[in-house]
Motif scaffolding. Structure first.
Motif, PDB file in Angstrom:
ATOM      1  N   ASP A 114       0.853  -1.191   0.000  1.00 52.68           N
ATOM      2  CA  ASP A 114       0.000   0.000   0.000  1.00 52.68           C
ATOM      3  C   ASP A 114       0.889   1.242   0.000  1.00 52.68           C
ATOM      4  O   ASP A 114       2.065   1.187   0.394  1.00 52.68           O
ATOM      5  CB  ASP A 114      -0.928   0.021   1.215  1.00 52.68           C
ATOM      6  N   ALA A 115       0.315   2.351  -0.451  1.00 48.07           N
ATOM      7  CA  ALA A 115       0.988   3.647  -0.423  1.00 48.07           C
ATOM      8  C   ALA A 115      -0.063   4.717  -0.194  1.00 48.07           C
ATOM      9  O   ALA A 115      -1.179   4.643  -0.728  1.00 48.07           O
ATOM     10  CB  ALA A 115       1.738   3.901  -1.736  1.00 48.07           C
ATOM     11  N   CYS A 116       0.275   5.704   0.632  1.00 50.18           N
ATOM     12  CA  CYS A 116      -0.697   6.742   0.977  1.00 50.18           C
ATOM     13  C   CYS A 116       0.027   8.048   1.277  1.00 50.18           C
ATOM     14  O   CYS A 116       1.227   8.053   1.586  1.00 50.18           O
ATOM     15  CB  CYS A 116      -1.549   6.316   2.172  1.00 50.18           C
ATOM     16  N   ALA A 117      -0.705   9.158   1.185  1.00 48.15           N
ATOM     17  CA  ALA A 117      -0.098  10.470   1.412  1.00 48.15           C
ATOM     18  C   ALA A 117      -1.132  11.409   2.015  1.00 48.15           C
ATOM     19  O   ALA A 117      -2.330  11.333   1.716  1.00 48.15           O
ATOM     20  CB  ALA A 117       0.437  11.039   0.098  1.00 48.15           C
ATOM     21  N   TRP A 118      -0.639  12.298   2.896  1.00 46.31           N
ATOM     22  CA  TRP A 118      -1.497  13.292   3.531  1.00 46.31           C
ATOM     23  C   TRP A 118      -0.842  14.667   3.490  1.00 46.31           C
ATOM     24  O   TRP A 118       0.381  14.785   3.627  1.00 46.31           O
ATOM     25  CB  TRP A 118      -1.749  12.953   5.007  1.00 46.31           C
ATOM     26  N   LYS A 119      -1.655  15.673   3.323  1.00 47.14           N
ATOM     27  CA  LYS A 119      -1.213  17.033   3.562  1.00 47.14           C
ATOM     28  C   LYS A 119      -1.459  17.320   5.041  1.00 47.14           C
ATOM     29  O   LYS A 119      -2.571  17.125   5.550  1.00 47.14           O
ATOM     30  CB  LYS A 119      -2.012  18.016   2.698  1.00 47.14           C
ATOM     31  N   VAL A 120      -0.408  17.752   5.748  1.00 46.44           N
ATOM     32  CA  VAL A 120      -0.514  17.980   7.193  1.00 46.44           C
ATOM     33  C   VAL A 120       0.057  19.348   7.529  1.00 46.44           C
ATOM     34  O   VAL A 120       0.731  19.982   6.705  1.00 46.44           O
ATOM     35  CB  VAL A 120       0.230  16.880   7.999  1.00 46.44           C
ATOM     36  N   VAL A 121      -0.220  19.786   8.741  1.00 40.32           N
ATOM     37  CA  VAL A 121       0.322  21.048   9.242  1.00 40.32           C
ATOM     38  C   VAL A 121       1.439  20.727  10.224  1.00 40.32           C
ATOM     39  O   VAL A 121       1.232  19.987  11.186  1.00 40.32           O
ATOM     40  CB  VAL A 121      -0.770  21.895   9.923  1.00 40.32           C
ATOM     41  N   GLY A 122       2.613  21.282   9.977  1.00 42.15           N
ATOM     42  CA  GLY A 122       3.760  21.008  10.826  1.00 42.15           C
ATOM     43  C   GLY A 122       3.707  21.770  12.135  1.00 42.15           C
ATOM     44  O   GLY A 122       2.803  22.589  12.377  1.00 42.15           O
ATOM     45  N   ALA A 123       4.675  21.515  12.996  1.00 42.44           N
ATOM     46  CA  ALA A 123       4.728  22.171  14.306  1.00 42.44           C
ATOM     47  C   ALA A 123       4.882  23.676  14.181  1.00 42.44           C
ATOM     48  O   ALA A 123       4.435  24.432  15.056  1.00 42.44           O
ATOM     49  CB  ALA A 123       5.880  21.592  15.130  1.00 42.44           C
ATOM     50  N   ASP A 124       5.497  24.134  13.072  1.00 39.30           N
ATOM     51  CA  ASP A 124       5.688  25.576  12.871  1.00 39.30           C
ATOM     52  C   ASP A 124       4.548  26.208  12.094  1.00 39.30           C
ATOM     53  O   ASP A 124       4.612  27.392  11.738  1.00 39.30           O
ATOM     54  CB  ASP A 124       7.014  25.822  12.141  1.00 39.30           C
ATOM     55  N   GLY A 125       3.492  25.436  11.806  1.00 40.79           N
ATOM     56  CA  GLY A 125       2.333  25.963  11.090  1.00 40.79           C
ATOM     57  C   GLY A 125       2.447  25.880   9.587  1.00 40.79           C
ATOM     58  O   GLY A 125       1.519  26.294   8.879  1.00 40.79           O
ATOM     59  N   SER A 126       3.548  25.356   9.080  1.00 40.40           N
ATOM     60  CA  SER A 126       3.733  25.272   7.629  1.00 40.40           C
ATOM     61  C   SER A 126       3.078  24.005   7.077  1.00 40.40           C
ATOM     62  O   SER A 126       2.883  23.021   7.794  1.00 40.40           O
ATOM     63  CB  SER A 126       5.230  25.275   7.287  1.00 40.40           C
ATOM     64  N   ASN A 127       2.761  24.043   5.786  1.00 36.81           N
ATOM     65  CA  ASN A 127       2.180  22.875   5.123  1.00 36.81           C
ATOM     66  C   ASN A 127       3.268  21.863   4.790  1.00 36.81           C
ATOM     67  O   ASN A 127       4.335  22.233   4.278  1.00 36.81           O
ATOM     68  CB  ASN A 127       1.460  23.294   3.840  1.00 36.81           C
ATOM     69  N   GLN A 128       2.989  20.610   5.076  1.00 33.32           N
ATOM     70  CA  GLN A 128       3.939  19.533   4.815  1.00 33.32           C
ATOM     71  C   GLN A 128       3.193  18.350   4.210  1.00 33.32           C
ATOM     72  O   GLN A 128       1.955  18.277   4.283  1.00 33.32           O
ATOM     73  CB  GLN A 128       4.649  19.118   6.109  1.00 33.32           C
ATOM     74  N   THR A 129       3.946  17.448   3.625  1.00 35.99           N
ATOM     75  CA  THR A 129       3.356  16.243   3.037  1.00 35.99           C
ATOM     76  C   THR A 129       3.986  15.011   3.671  1.00 35.99           C
ATOM     77  O   THR A 129       5.213  14.865   3.672  1.00 35.99           O
ATOM     78  CB  THR A 129       3.585  16.207   1.515  1.00 35.99           C
ATOM     79  N   LEU A 130       3.146  14.142   4.202  1.00 36.55           N
ATOM     80  CA  LEU A 130       3.597  12.892   4.805  1.00 36.55           C
ATOM     81  C   LEU A 130       3.152  11.738   3.919  1.00 36.55           C
ATOM     82  O   LEU A 130       1.973  11.629   3.582  1.00 36.55           O
ATOM     83  CB  LEU A 130       3.009  12.718   6.205  1.00 36.55           C
TER      84      LEU A 130
END
Length: 251
Positions: A114-130
């Motif tokens: 399986d493979a999956c991805a999320w757009k998340v908010v980092g600790a500094d408030g910036s947009n990140q991709t996991l």
């Protein structure tokens, strides 16, 4: 009748052998009561210390010999339901894992991918991709065991990871991940030098996985702080990834 000839009534109380046994019995009973209280208190204290010293959530289970198709779903049941991601938005098609038990029943070894991805908010408030991708080997092949195949998989991934980064700032064995094997790198993406990438490759039993976290490079150039922030987010979701593999992948 004169006072000298009058019969004196016995004074109230217990005397003689009765008094002796009464005093002896009460003293013995009091001693037993005191000793019982001491033993009970000691047991209470010992039980409290034992409870505190035992890790929370420890349990024992019987070895798992097989797993039904559709049970292992680390993306949906592990990571997404963990609650450890800040404002997650699923970016992939959210399709179920591919289990060769149903996709290719005659294939050996049996695998789940399986493979999956999320757009998340980092600790500094910036947009990140996991992103997370994995391959769990669920059965032996004709000449190799599940573990041998998984160990070969993780060696291949370690060789491939260097090609994903343009500049490696740090590569190490991450701490606190509680996996059977783990390796991580941190640097700038080969696709975009302005994108920072933290990649962790891990193995739990015969499952090999890659967790990748990407975000914009800081303007102040504080890469050490970013590395700690990225590894911290991956560390928060790791118990849920590990738990699924540990419980569901056959021993």
């Amino acid at each position: 009748m004169s006072a000298n000839n009058s019969v004196q009534e016995p004074k109230p109380g217990v005397r003689g052998w009765r008094a002796f046994f009464l005093v002896f019995g009460c003293g013995t009973l009091a001693a037993f009561v005191a000793m019982g209280s001491i033993i009970g208190l000691a047991r209470f204290i010992f039980a409290g210390v034992s409870a505190e010293s035992e890790p929370i959530g420890t349990f024992s289970r019987a070895p798992r010999e097989s797993t039904k198709a559709g049970v292992l779903d680390v993306c949906g049941k592990g990571v997404e339901s963990s609650g450890m991601l800040s404002n997650p938005v699923r970016k992939d098609a959210d399709e179920p894992p591919v289990d060769s038990a149903t996709a290719s029943p005659s294939e050996r070894p049996r695998t789940v991918r399986d493979a999956c991805a999320w757009k998340v908010v980092g600790a500094d408030g910036s947009n990140q991709t996991l992103t997370l991708d994995y391959r769990a080997v669920m059965s032996d092949s004709g000449d190799k065991s599940k573990l041998e195949i998984a160990e070969s998989d993780i060696r291949d991934k370690k060789m491939d990871i260097a090609r994903d980064l343009d500049r490696i700032v740090d590569d190490s064995q991450p701490r606190g991940m509680s996996t059977d094997e783990a390796y991580s790198v941190f640097g700038t993406s080969s696709d975009d030098p302005d994108v920072l990438t933290y990649v962790m490759i891990g193995r739990v039993k015969s499952a090999v996985f890659t967790v990748r976290l990407e975000g914009a490079s800081p303007q102040d150039g504080n890469l050490e702080e970013k590395k700690n922030s990225y590894s911290g987010m991956v560390r928060r979701v790791m118990p849920y990834i590990k738990s699924d593999f540990e419980r569901i992948v056959p021993d």
